[in-house]
Design a protein around this motif. Structure first.
Motif, PDB file in Angstrom:
ATOM      1  N   THR A  23      44.813  26.911  38.676  1.00  0.00           N
ATOM      2  CA  THR A  23      44.173  25.661  38.282  1.00  0.00           C
ATOM      3  C   THR A  23      44.758  25.176  36.964  1.00  0.00           C
ATOM      4  O   THR A  23      45.341  25.955  36.189  1.00  0.00           O
ATOM      5  N   TYR A  24      44.574  23.887  36.713  1.00  0.00           N
ATOM      6  CA  TYR A  24      45.041  23.280  35.470  1.00  0.00           C
ATOM      7  C   TYR A  24      44.027  22.229  35.051  1.00  0.00           C
ATOM      8  O   TYR A  24      43.543  21.467  35.884  1.00  0.00           O
ATOM      9  N   HIS A  25      43.679  22.225  33.770  1.00  0.00           N
ATOM     10  CA  HIS A  25      42.756  21.247  33.209  1.00  0.00           C
ATOM     11  C   HIS A  25      43.377  20.631  31.963  1.00  0.00           C
ATOM     12  O   HIS A  25      43.961  21.349  31.143  1.00  0.00           O
ATOM     13  N   VAL A  26      43.231  19.327  31.832  1.00  0.00           N
ATOM     14  CA  VAL A  26      43.761  18.696  30.625  1.00  0.00           C
ATOM     15  C   VAL A  26      42.951  19.142  29.417  1.00  0.00           C
ATOM     16  O   VAL A  26      41.794  19.563  29.539  1.00  0.00           O
ATOM     17  N   ASP A  27      43.562  19.037  28.253  1.00  0.00           N
ATOM     18  CA  ASP A  27      42.941  19.568  27.041  1.00  0.00           C
ATOM     19  C   ASP A  27      41.570  18.958  26.755  1.00  0.00           C
ATOM     20  O   ASP A  27      40.663  19.640  26.274  1.00  0.00           O
ATOM     21  N   SER A  28      41.404  17.684  27.084  1.00  0.00           N
ATOM     22  CA  SER A  28      40.159  16.999  26.741  1.00  0.00           C
ATOM     23  C   SER A  28      38.952  17.519  27.525  1.00  0.00           C
ATOM     24  O   SER A  28      37.816  17.283  27.137  1.00  0.00           O
ATOM     25  N   VAL A  29      39.197  18.229  28.623  1.00  0.00           N
ATOM     26  CA  VAL A  29      38.088  18.751  29.427  1.00  0.00           C
ATOM     27  C   VAL A  29      38.103  20.272  29.498  1.00  0.00           C
ATOM     28  O   VAL A  29      37.175  20.863  30.067  1.00  0.00           O
ATOM     29  N   LYS A  30      39.107  20.897  28.955  1.00  0.00           N
ATOM     30  CA  LYS A  30      39.243  22.348  29.031  1.00  0.00           C
ATOM     31  C   LYS A  30      38.032  23.020  28.384  1.00  0.00           C
ATOM     32  O   LYS A  30      37.615  22.644  27.293  1.00  0.00           O
ATOM     33  N   GLY A  31      37.476  23.990  29.095  1.00  0.00           N
ATOM     34  CA  GLY A  31      36.288  24.669  28.596  1.00  0.00           C
ATOM     35  C   GLY A  31      34.987  23.989  28.988  1.00  0.00           C
ATOM     36  O   GLY A  31      33.910  24.576  28.830  1.00  0.00           O
ATOM     37  N   ARG A  32      35.072  22.763  29.475  1.00  0.00           N
ATOM     38  CA  ARG A  32      33.866  22.025  29.904  1.00  0.00           C
ATOM     39  C   ARG A  32      33.872  21.749  31.413  1.00  0.00           C
ATOM     40  O   ARG A  32      32.817  21.789  32.047  1.00  0.00           O
ATOM     41  N   PHE A  33      35.020  21.448  31.966  1.00  0.00           N
ATOM     42  CA  PHE A  33      35.159  21.140  33.391  1.00  0.00           C
ATOM     43  C   PHE A  33      35.852  22.296  34.108  1.00  0.00           C
ATOM     44  O   PHE A  33      36.745  22.938  33.538  1.00  0.00           O
ATOM     45  N   THR A  34      35.496  22.502  35.365  1.00  0.00           N
ATOM     46  CA  THR A  34      36.141  23.528  36.178  1.00  0.00           C
ATOM     47  C   THR A  34      36.382  22.991  37.583  1.00  0.00           C
ATOM     48  O   THR A  34      35.429  22.563  38.258  1.00  0.00           O
ATOM     49  N   VAL A  35      37.618  23.043  38.015  1.00  0.00           N
ATOM     50  CA  VAL A  35      37.970  22.652  39.374  1.00  0.00           C
ATOM     51  C   VAL A  35      37.960  23.895  40.259  1.00  0.00           C
ATOM     52  O   VAL A  35      38.383  24.974  39.829  1.00  0.00           O
ATOM     53  N   SER A  36      37.464  23.728  41.469  1.00  0.00           N
ATOM     54  CA  SER A  36      37.445  24.829  42.437  1.00  0.00           C
ATOM     55  C   SER A  36      37.521  24.234  43.834  1.00  0.00           C
ATOM     56  O   SER A  36      37.422  23.010  44.011  1.00  0.00           O
ATOM     57  N   ARG A  37      37.688  25.103  44.820  1.00  0.00           N
ATOM     58  CA  ARG A  37      37.737  24.616  46.186  1.00  0.00           C
ATOM     59  C   ARG A  37      37.184  25.655  47.141  1.00  0.00           C
ATOM     60  O   ARG A  37      37.194  26.855  46.856  1.00  0.00           O
ATOM     61  N   ASP A  38      36.727  25.160  48.282  1.00  0.00           N
ATOM     62  CA  ASP A  38      36.258  26.012  49.367  1.00  0.00           C
ATOM     63  C   ASP A  38      36.990  25.544  50.625  1.00  0.00           C
ATOM     64  O   ASP A  38      36.614  24.518  51.223  1.00  0.00           O
ATOM     65  N   ASN A  39      38.020  26.251  51.014  1.00  0.00           N
ATOM     66  CA  ASN A  39      38.834  25.809  52.149  1.00  0.00           C
ATOM     67  C   ASN A  39      38.074  25.898  53.462  1.00  0.00           C
ATOM     68  O   ASN A  39      38.381  25.164  54.401  1.00  0.00           O
ATOM     69  N   ALA A  40      37.095  26.763  53.536  1.00  0.00           N
ATOM     70  CA  ALA A  40      36.285  26.853  54.759  1.00  0.00           C
ATOM     71  C   ALA A  40      35.423  25.604  54.943  1.00  0.00           C
ATOM     72  O   ALA A  40      35.055  25.265  56.067  1.00  0.00           O
TER      73      ALA A  40
END
Length: 121
Positions: free
Chosen positions: A58-75
């Motif tokens: 995963t990659y998060h821009v600095d302005s959201v790092k530590g506050r936002f989290t991207v994830s996925r559920d392929n199922a």
């Protein structure tokens, strides 16, 4: 046809949380890296976060790092953006996109219609 449908936006107070979802159909979701972008009023669309096909990178821009989290559920053919400690400057329309996990918009094949996030102070 391919559809990406975002949901979960809304009005939240400063410091609050929201979880955005993006449900995909019409594509082999597990083969696609995904990205989240946002566009604030009067500003250009900007990259927020990206995730590879498996969710292992995963990659998060600095302005959201530590506050936002991207994830996925392929199922479930769904990608998420968990947003915590929201700030007024996070107010924007949020879009998910399929085809890349990079900030380069030209690498994305499909886009959702967007969901509005408004953070009130």
């Amino acid at each position: 046809q391919v559809q990406l449908v975002e949901s979960g936006g809304g009005l939240v107070q400063v410091g609050g949380s929201l979880r955005l979802s993006c449900a995909a159909s019409g594509l082999v979701f597990g083969s696609y890296p995904m990205g989240w972008f946002r566009q604030a009023p009067g500003k250009e669309r900007e990259f927020v976060a990206g995730i590879n096909w498996s969710g292992g990178s995963t990659y998060h821009v600095d302005s959201v790092k530590g506050r936002f989290t991207v994830s996925r559920d392929n199922a479930k053919n769904t990608v998420y953006l968990q947003m915590n400690s929201l700030k007024p400057e996070d107010t924007a329309v949020y879009y998910c996109a399929a085809g890349s996990s990079s900030p380069n918009e030209a690498l994305y094949n499909y886009w959702g219609q967007g969901t509005q996030v408004t953070v009130s102070s």
